[in-house]
Structures are given as structure tokens and as C-alpha cells.
Design a protein around this motif. Sequence first.
Motif, short mmCIF file in Angstrom:
data_model
loop_
_atom_site.label_atom_id
_atom_site.label_comp_id
_atom_site.label_asym_id
_atom_site.label_seq_id
_atom_site.Cartn_x
_atom_site.Cartn_y
_atom_site.Cartn_z
N GLU A 184 27.02 -25.40 11.80
CA GLU A 184 28.04 -25.94 12.69
C GLU A 184 28.07 -25.18 14.02
OE1 GLU A 184 31.34 -28.21 14.08
OE2 GLU A 184 29.95 -28.53 12.42
N LYS A 185 28.05 -25.93 15.10
CA LYS A 185 28.09 -25.34 16.43
C LYS A 185 29.44 -24.64 16.64
CE LYS A 185 28.28 -28.36 19.61
NZ LYS A 185 27.83 -29.48 20.47
N LEU A 248 22.26 -37.30 11.43
CA LEU A 248 22.72 -38.11 12.55
C LEU A 248 21.54 -38.80 13.23
CD1 LEU A 248 24.81 -39.09 14.62
CD2 LEU A 248 24.54 -36.91 15.81
N THR A 261 31.50 -37.58 11.42
CA THR A 261 30.76 -36.34 11.60
C THR A 261 31.04 -35.38 10.45
OG1 THR A 261 30.87 -36.54 14.01
CG2 THR A 261 30.41 -34.36 13.12
N SER A 264 28.35 -30.84 13.13
CA SER A 264 27.89 -30.99 14.51
C SER A 264 27.14 -29.70 14.84
CB SER A 264 29.08 -31.19 15.46
OG SER A 264 28.65 -31.35 16.79
N ALA A 268 20.54 -30.19 17.17
CA ALA A 268 20.92 -31.58 16.92
C ALA A 268 20.20 -32.18 15.71
CB ALA A 268 20.65 -32.42 18.16
N SER A 271 22.32 -31.97 12.55
CA SER A 271 23.64 -32.59 12.49
C SER A 271 23.69 -33.62 11.38
CB SER A 271 23.98 -33.25 13.84
OG SER A 271 24.17 -32.27 14.84
N GLU A 337 36.77 -33.09 18.81
CA GLU A 337 35.51 -33.13 19.53
C GLU A 337 35.54 -34.02 20.77
OE1 GLU A 337 33.78 -34.63 16.02
OE2 GLU A 337 32.62 -32.83 15.65
N GLU A 339 34.17 -36.88 21.23
CA GLU A 339 32.83 -37.37 21.51
C GLU A 339 32.74 -38.90 21.52
OE1 GLU A 339 30.17 -35.75 18.67
OE2 GLU A 339 30.12 -33.76 19.57
#
Length: 346
Positions: A184-185, A248, A261, A264, A268, A271, A337, A339
Motif C-alpha cells: 500500500e502506497k 487493477l 480498491t 493502491s 501500480a 495494485s 483517495e 480518484e
Amino acid sequence: MASSAAPRVAARRRTRATKREYDDTCCEECGSGEFGSELLLCDHCDRGFHLFCLRPILPSVPVGSWFCHSCSSSSSKNINKTTIPRFPLVQTKIIDFFRIQRSSQSVCQADIHQKKRRRARSLALTSKKKRRLLPFTPSEDPARRLEQMASLATALTTTGADFSNDLTYIHGMAPKSANRPAYEKGGMQVLSKEDTEALNLCKTMMKKGECPPLMVVFDPLEGFTVEADKCIKDMTIITEYVGDVDYLKSRENDDGDSIMTLISAANASKSLVICPDKRSNIARFINGINNHTPEGRKKQNLKCVRFDVDGEARVLLVANRDISKGERLYYDYNAYENEYPTEHFV
């Protein structure tokens, strides 16, 4: 990516319109008419969307028909309420549908409720230092619980999905080993021991046929949606968001309207998302808010939170205030997020 000076063409082949008709087409997300070669047109409403403005971003024009989120969502809402096949209100059928432990029938319900009350009090005592999650309290009437489960079974059957109350890992998709919260970021918060016990209690109650006090109803505008069937306290665990786990990158061309999600990641390619179209629980039918309007934000009564639970990323929907009986449930699909666009949400 094409420059703004590139000739304006529709990214999809068209047979019933000429190129001239798209000269004034602008992206519904950013409002720009530039980058014409990146402008994707909905096969239903003919509105334009830049590939890079969609969430998730589309790397290329999808093969076959493509519909914008509004049109793809409306297809599920066009179900005629009178044609929905109601799941039979038969205890044995509901027990089989939800794979309820049959041995639980001999358990004294009073003893179970007493244990839950003691557990709830122990959670509440620690609230001065940190607010703890509370397990849901099922409706006391067994007949009402059957009605609640039948409403969910009706929605799942109508949408062609099987019931599952856990994350599922299917061959050809992301393996369980890929679900690593460390990816996870920025890191992922770890669910405490007490809160993990509350979540496990919810899972145990579901296995015994004691479901959350929720009713799935059909609305002509919103489609299937969820209402509280009794008062629900703030910080109560409503449900876990479950379904098939996938990368993803494998779902960037997916037109599913409920992908969630899971991780994240800073990288990437690592993800993960939850795809509830084939296997899911009641979370599949809880709607998101339009968080671009004050009215939409006022609807929100749930929060969507991702946790590290015993080394596995999980998504929980939790009450963020007291919820009244009959109130519909809504959460911010974006969590923290921001997003995804939500302007099209009702």
C-alpha cells in the motif's frame, strides 16, 4: 498521446454518423475538446470521454461496445420491479443459499445475544482512549432475519451473482499471496486486536444465520439499494466488501460499476481491486454518494476503510454516525483517495 493539433476523430468506429458531427464533442470530465484521437464515445449516449480522464484510465479503445458509467449503471436500474423473481421465504432454502451452519439451530438464541451484549460492553469501555468498532446487532425476530436474507438472495439471484462473505482468489486472477498490505502506497493501518475480534464476531454471526439488520430494496432510480431495518449505532461494522480479487491492470477495461480498491500500491502493477460481479455480499448493493454536492455529502452515513487484518488487506464499511430505521445506506466510494468521479451518482 496525440497533440492538440491532431485532426479530431472519434476513437471508436462509427457507422451512423459522420466525422463532422464530432467536431464539437468535448470530454464530459474535463470539458476540453482537445486530443481528439483520445476521445472515446459512448455507444449509447454519444457523449465523449478522454481515455485518460476515465477512472480507471483506459490505455486503449476497448474491443466491442463501450458504455459510459451513467449508461452502464442505468441498465441495471431499468429492471422492472414486477419482474424481479422474489427468493422464496423458506428457511431451508435460505439456509442452503447462505450456507448457514445447520447445527446452530440448536443453540439457544438468548445465550448468543447475552454473549454479544457482554462483548459490546467490553468494546465500549475502551472508547475513551480510542473509538472501537462495534459488531452489528441482528434483529431479534428470526422471521424478520429470514426476510432480510431473502431480500439479499433476491438481489444476488437477479444480478446473477453467488453469495460470498469472504475475499475470493480465482485461478487466473490475483493469488492470495499478492494481497500484501505492505504494498500500500503510504502504508495501511492495522486493525487492532479488539476490532479484529469484533469483525470475527460479525463473521461468526453470519455463519449462524444472524445477519446485519439490513433490507435490500428495489428503487426505480437507484436500482437495488440497502435500508437499515433497525437503528444502527455509530462505529458499527456494517459489512466487509468482498468479491474476487484481481490486479487493477487486468481490470482497466472492465465496465463493472462496483469495483473497489483493495490495495493502491506504489508500484501500480501490484495494485489490487475487489470485483463483486460474480461473488459478493450485501456490500454490492450499498450505493455511493455524489460527493461533489452538499446534498450528496449529507447522505453519507457509512465510511469505507481499508485495514491490514492479520497480514491481509480487507475493506470494511462502518457506520460513521447513528443510522435510523428505514434510512438508506450510502458511503463515499472514494474513501480518502478522491480518484474516481462521482458526479453521475444519484
